[in-house]
Structures are given as structure tokens and as C-alpha cells.
Scaffold this motif. Structure first.
Motif, PDB file in Angstrom:
ATOM      1  N   VAL A   1       0.853  -1.183   0.000  1.00 61.63           N
ATOM      2  CA  VAL A   1       0.000   0.000   0.000  1.00 61.63           C
ATOM      3  C   VAL A   1       0.890   1.234   0.000  1.00 61.63           C
ATOM      4  O   VAL A   1       1.834   1.307   0.792  1.00 61.63           O
ATOM      5  CB  VAL A   1      -0.912   0.026   1.256  1.00 61.63           C
ATOM      6  N   PRO A   2       0.632   2.209  -0.875  1.00 58.27           N
ATOM      7  CA  PRO A   2       1.415   3.443  -0.803  1.00 58.27           C
ATOM      8  C   PRO A   2       1.424   3.991   0.624  1.00 58.27           C
ATOM      9  O   PRO A   2       0.363   4.123   1.250  1.00 58.27           O
ATOM     10  CB  PRO A   2       0.694   4.384  -1.768  1.00 58.27           C
ATOM     11  N   GLN A   3       2.617   4.317   1.120  1.00 58.08           N
ATOM     12  CA  GLN A   3       2.733   4.708   2.518  1.00 58.08           C
ATOM     13  C   GLN A   3       1.892   5.924   2.857  1.00 58.08           C
ATOM     14  O   GLN A   3       1.376   6.055   3.964  1.00 58.08           O
ATOM     15  CB  GLN A   3       4.196   4.952   2.882  1.00 58.08           C
ATOM     16  N   TRP A   4       1.713   6.840   1.878  1.00 57.75           N
ATOM     17  CA  TRP A   4       0.915   8.031   2.178  1.00 57.75           C
ATOM     18  C   TRP A   4      -0.527   7.681   2.502  1.00 57.75           C
ATOM     19  O   TRP A   4      -1.168   8.367   3.303  1.00 57.75           O
ATOM     20  CB  TRP A   4       1.007   9.046   1.056  1.00 57.75           C
ATOM     21  N   ASP A   5      -1.063   6.610   1.894  1.00 58.99           N
ATOM     22  CA  ASP A   5      -2.429   6.197   2.218  1.00 58.99           C
ATOM     23  C   ASP A   5      -2.521   5.685   3.657  1.00 58.99           C
ATOM     24  O   ASP A   5      -3.482   5.979   4.381  1.00 58.99           O
ATOM     25  CB  ASP A   5      -2.893   5.102   1.251  1.00 58.99           C
ATOM     26  N   LEU A   6      -1.518   4.899   4.065  1.00 63.14           N
ATOM     27  CA  LEU A   6      -1.498   4.405   5.445  1.00 63.14           C
ATOM     28  C   LEU A   6      -1.390   5.566   6.425  1.00 63.14           C
ATOM     29  O   LEU A   6      -2.100   5.605   7.441  1.00 63.14           O
ATOM     30  CB  LEU A   6      -0.322   3.445   5.634  1.00 63.14           C
ATOM     31  N   LEU A   7      -0.540   6.544   6.139  1.00 63.12           N
ATOM     32  CA  LEU A   7      -0.346   7.657   7.060  1.00 63.12           C
ATOM     33  C   LEU A   7      -1.592   8.530   7.156  1.00 63.12           C
ATOM     34  O   LEU A   7      -1.947   9.007   8.246  1.00 63.12           O
ATOM     35  CB  LEU A   7       0.856   8.490   6.614  1.00 63.12           C
ATOM     36  N   GLU A   8      -2.283   8.742   6.042  1.00 63.78           N
ATOM     37  CA  GLU A   8      -3.528   9.510   6.095  1.00 63.78           C
ATOM     38  C   GLU A   8      -4.581   8.772   6.909  1.00 63.78           C
ATOM     39  O   GLU A   8      -5.361   9.389   7.644  1.00 63.78           O
ATOM     40  CB  GLU A   8      -4.039   9.794   4.681  1.00 63.78           C
ATOM     41  N   LEU A   9      -4.614   7.449   6.797  1.00 63.66           N
ATOM     42  CA  LEU A   9      -5.559   6.672   7.596  1.00 63.66           C
ATOM     43  C   LEU A   9      -5.276   6.857   9.081  1.00 63.66           C
ATOM     44  O   LEU A   9      -6.187   7.102   9.889  1.00 63.66           O
ATOM     45  CB  LEU A   9      -5.465   5.200   7.195  1.00 63.66           C
ATOM     46  N   LEU A  10      -4.003   6.749   9.470  1.00 64.26           N
ATOM     47  CA  LEU A  10      -3.635   6.903  10.874  1.00 64.26           C
ATOM     48  C   LEU A  10      -3.906   8.323  11.359  1.00 64.26           C
ATOM     49  O   LEU A  10      -4.389   8.528  12.481  1.00 64.26           O
ATOM     50  CB  LEU A  10      -2.160   6.559  11.069  1.00 64.26           C
ATOM     51  N   ALA A  11      -3.609   9.314  10.509  1.00 63.62           N
ATOM     52  CA  ALA A  11      -3.860  10.706  10.882  1.00 63.62           C
ATOM     53  C   ALA A  11      -5.347  10.953  11.091  1.00 63.62           C
ATOM     54  O   ALA A  11      -5.757  11.663  12.026  1.00 63.62           O
ATOM     55  CB  ALA A  11      -3.307  11.644   9.816  1.00 63.62           C
ATOM     56  N   GLY A  12      -6.171  10.367  10.223  1.00 68.59           N
ATOM     57  CA  GLY A  12      -7.609  10.533  10.370  1.00 68.59           C
ATOM     58  C   GLY A  12      -8.141   9.914  11.640  1.00 68.59           C
ATOM     59  O   GLY A  12      -8.974  10.504  12.338  1.00 68.59           O
ATOM     60  N   ALA A  13      -7.641   8.720  11.970  1.00 73.54           N
ATOM     61  CA  ALA A  13      -8.081   8.056  13.195  1.00 73.54           C
ATOM     62  C   ALA A  13      -7.624   8.834  14.423  1.00 73.54           C
ATOM     63  O   ALA A  13      -8.371   8.984  15.398  1.00 73.54           O
ATOM     64  CB  ALA A  13      -7.536   6.629  13.232  1.00 73.54           C
ATOM     65  N   ALA A  14      -6.394   9.338  14.397  1.00 75.08           N
ATOM     66  CA  ALA A  14      -5.886  10.102  15.543  1.00 75.08           C
ATOM     67  C   ALA A  14      -6.654  11.398  15.738  1.00 75.08           C
ATOM     68  O   ALA A  14      -6.895  11.837  16.873  1.00 75.08           O
ATOM     69  CB  ALA A  14      -4.398  10.384  15.347  1.00 75.08           C
TER      70      ALA A  14
END
Length: 428
Positions: free
Chosen positions: A105-118
């Protein structure tokens, strides 16, 4: 003009370790601010592998369904094209648990997911375009960071009871603290570039190895993310030969790529990854903790750097959150406990990478200077054993996809399954 802010924890770096740590601490009700240097997470040539242990962590955090909704490919086996034929080195179907694969998975997608949850937690703040320039010290301890807004140029001071450096192998925090890691020599650097992927190409990942030449292809759907290994420090010499030399090498090494190597128009299409392998002797100071690549830069061998960085973050949150909630600060004894827990799996993985560098990669790259790919007569003994006894392919699969000492989400950070599409924007 200098602006003053305050948080219980300042996390420097919005990569996987920083975002996971910020999310977990926020779920503990701790005021945490994550400072990210860039305006977004869109950086090319970042690690895109999300390993089985991290997938399990996302499930525990209630984010499994959100992650599953992201565009992704699955790596269910690790194979290599050798001169003696194609062999399977690791079989992910032999992994325990619910995830018998590595997600690409492109890392930016994972980071946006984590940022949204946080951002759903009221005690979390993400500040983008925040360039950390130094540390704040009070009474001999680290008491926060100085940072500059890259948009406005304004200077800020963020005071914090604990500062955590998650800002990578060139950590600005580590440099400001005067900490120097112990380096382990590496035999290679890596060229990163893209090539088109055709529908009839194999799926997942492809490794092509022969004497003097190593290439790994990561399936990104409509293109291949390619890693081509070169001898350490040879970048300038090889570039002087012209981009045609790289095209020739690729066409000889992986013939089915020959019809698309011309898409590499110039060396501007090829990025250099300066490979490092190092580790701090001490990961902490009074008021300061370093985790992930800031504490221990990993080689790309095995693609396990993200896995270890996330595990560091989970261990740090689990061990430090109770004390932070109780006393509003973390003692050096508590910080030492984080290093003691994460030191041995890090040293074990780095030891295995050093063996791979010395025995496999270094020897092959030195042997192959200036040579075209030869044809080997036989497969190496360990590879022949894995082919003869497929059950053993579960061992390298576990080492890569789960790793030693996987970390699990603390009970207080777990949530019921959260469905896709509920991410809130991170506050700035």
C-alpha cells in the motif's frame, strides 16, 4: 515572532512510527502533538510494505476495515528468479493469525488513515510544515523543541514533558541532542525508479538475483517500483556511463522488461537511496526518546524497517502512557525500559542483515564488477533445502512478515471495528 505552545508529548516526524505513537497516546487521553516537516505525506520511494504484525495491530485498533478499503496488492509468497530457475523462498500461507500476507500500500495512504483516526481523539494535534530546528532545554533536561513554520517562516517553541524523535535516519532531533549512532558498514546503495507494469505481468513482488546484479520489483498496480542494487559509493561512476547502461543491464537481467526500459528517459528518473545500517548505544536522555530509524537505521534487506519502527512506537506507548497519565512526565528509568524491550529484536534483525550483506550481497556485487549476468550451474544449498522441504518456507515468512517480538495494542487503545469513510481531517 516566536509563538509558544505546550503538550505533554511532542512527537517529531509523521512517518509510521510517529503517527502510530501519536494515535496510541491520544487514545490514552494524553495531550500529544505530532510535528510533520512536509505539507502532506506524498513522498515517492518510501517503504510500502505493511506486514502481517502491523495488519494485526490495525485490527486491534479497530482500523482493519478502513485499511482493507485502501487500494492495495497482496504479497503471499516471496520468490526469486535465479540463474538456476525461479524458486520460492517464503510462503506467507504458513503464517499464524488472520493475515497470511504482506500488504503493498502506498505509505501516504497508510499515514492519512492513521492521521484521520488520531484526529478523532480530542487530545491529538497534527502540525504540518513544521521544521524542527532545535531542542528546548530546562534544568539540564530536554523540555521540548523549536520549530519553524515552513509556510510563514514563524518561529515556534513547543514545550513538552517528553519529546520523541521519529524523524528518520537523518534525525534533526538526534543531531541536536549530540547523539551519534554506531555505524555498520554496508556494501550497497539502491537506485529507485519506476517502470510500467502490464496486465500480463506477474503479481506481487519479483526478485531477480544473479552474480553482480540484484533487482527487486514491487507491484504497484499500474507500475513497478524498482530497486536496483549497486556497490556502495559507485553512483557517480555508474551514472557517468549514461542512462543507456542501466537500460542494458535491466534488459539483460529481466528480459521481459526489455520492451519498457526506454521509459527511463534520463538519470532524473532514477533516485539514489543512501543505504545505512546503524544503531544508537543509548536511545534516550532525560525528557527525550528516539525510536525507529532515528534510533536504528535499517537496511532494505527484508523490507522490515517499517515493521520495527511501528513496534517501537507501540512498545513506547504501552510502557510510557501509564506514567505520563499518572505523573505528567516519563522518568529516564521508564525510557530505559523502552530501549531494553526493543533493543534485542533490533539487534537480531540487524545482525541478520549484516550477514546477508557480507555473505550474499557484498560478495556478489564485488564479483560482478563490470560483468554481464552469467549463468549459474546450481542453486545455493539453503535455497535447495527450502525447495525440498516447503514447510520450512514458513520460517523466512515469519521472520519477514511478523518479526521477533511483535507488539500488540494496549487494551486501553483498542476499539471496535471502524468502517471505512469515517476519517476526520487532522487538526493543524
Amino acid at each position: 515572532m516566536r509563538k509558544n505552545e505546550r503538550a505533554t508529548v511532542a512527537v517529531v516526524g509523521g512517518g509510521p512510527a510517529g503517527m502510530v505513537l501519536g494515535l496510541l497516546l491520544a487514545r490514552a487521553g494524553i495531550e500529544v502533538t505530532v510535528l510533520e516537516k512536509h505539507a502532506d505525506f506524498l513522498r515517492d520511494f518510501r517503504g510500502d510494505t505493511v506486514h502481517a504484525s502491523t495488519l494485526t495491530l490495525l485490527d486491534e485498533l479497530g482500523l482493519g476495515e478502513r485499511f482493507a478499503a485502501l487500494p492495495q496488492r497482496r504479497l503471499e509468497a516471496v520468490s526469486a528468479e535465479l540463474d538456476g530457475g525461479t524458486v520460492r523462498l517464503a510462503d506467507m500461507h504458513r503464517l499464524p493469525g488472520d493475515h497470511q500476507h504482506v500488504a503493498l500500500v502506498p505509505q501516504w495512504d497508510l499515514l492519512e488513515l492513521l492521521a484521520g483516526a488520531a484526529a478523532e481523539e480530542p487530545s491529538f494535534t497534527l502540525v504540518r510544515q513544521a521544521d524542527v530546528t532545535g531542542l528546548v532545554r530546562e534544568a539540564g533536561r530536554v523540555a521540548g523543541v523549536r520549530w519553524t513554520d515552513r509556510t510563514t517562516g514563524e518561529e515556534h517553541v513547543l514545550r513538552a514533558a517528553l519529546t520523541v524523535a521519529c524523524d528518520g535516519r537523518r534525525s534533526a532531533v538526534r543531531a541536536a541532542a549530540g547523539l551519534r549512532p554506531r555505524g555498520f558498514g554496508v556494501p550497497m546503495d539502491v537506485w529507485w525508479f519506476r517502470l510500467p507494469r502490464h496486465a500480463e505481468d506477474v503479481a506481487g513482488g519479483v526478485g531477480r538475483f544473479t552474480r553482480g546484479h540484484f533487482c527487486v520489483l514491487i507491484d504497484r498496480g499500474d507500475y513497478w517500483q524498482c530497486a536496483y542494487l549497486i556497490r556502495k559509493g559507485s553512483d557517480a561512476e555508474l551514472r557517468a556511463a549514461g542512462i543507456g547502461e542501466l537500460r542494458r543491464r535491466l534488459a539483460g537481467l529481466v528480459p521481459w522488461l526489455a520492451d519498457r526500459v526506454d521509459t527511463l528517459a534520463s538519470w532524473d528518473d532514477v533516485k539514489l537511496l543512501d543505504v545505512r545500517l546503524d544503531r544508537l548505544r543509548r536511545w534516550y536522555a532525560d525528557g527525550l526518546l528516539l525510536v525507529g530509524d532515528a534510533a536504528h537505521a535499517m537496511s532494505p534487506v527484508g523490507g522490515v524497517g517499517i515493521n520495527l519502527a511501528v513496534a517501537d512506537a507501540v512498545a513506547a506507548a504501552r510502557l510510557l502512557a501509564p506514567e505520563l497519565r499518572r505523573n505528567g512526565r516519563a522518568t529516564t528509568r521508564a525510557l530505559r525500559r523502552v530501549q531494553l524491550r526493543r533493543w534485542w529484536p533490533t539487534a537480531l534483525v540487524q545482525g541478520a542483515q549484516r550477514v546477508a550483506h557480507r555473505v550474499v550481497i557484498g560478495t556478489a556485487l564485488d564479483t560482478g564488477r563490470g560483468a554481464t549476468p552469467p549463468v549459474a550451474a546450481t542453486l545455493p544449498l539453503p535455497v535447495r533445502i527450502l525447495q525440498r522441504f516447503p514447510v520450512l518456507q514458513g520460517i523466512p515468512a515469519r521472520l519477514v512478515a511478523i518479526g521477533p517480538l511483535p507488539e500488540h495494542a494496549p487494551v486501553w487503545a483498542r476499539r471496535p471495528v471502524a468502517t471505512a469513510g469515517r476519517e476526520a481531517p487532522a487538526r493543524t
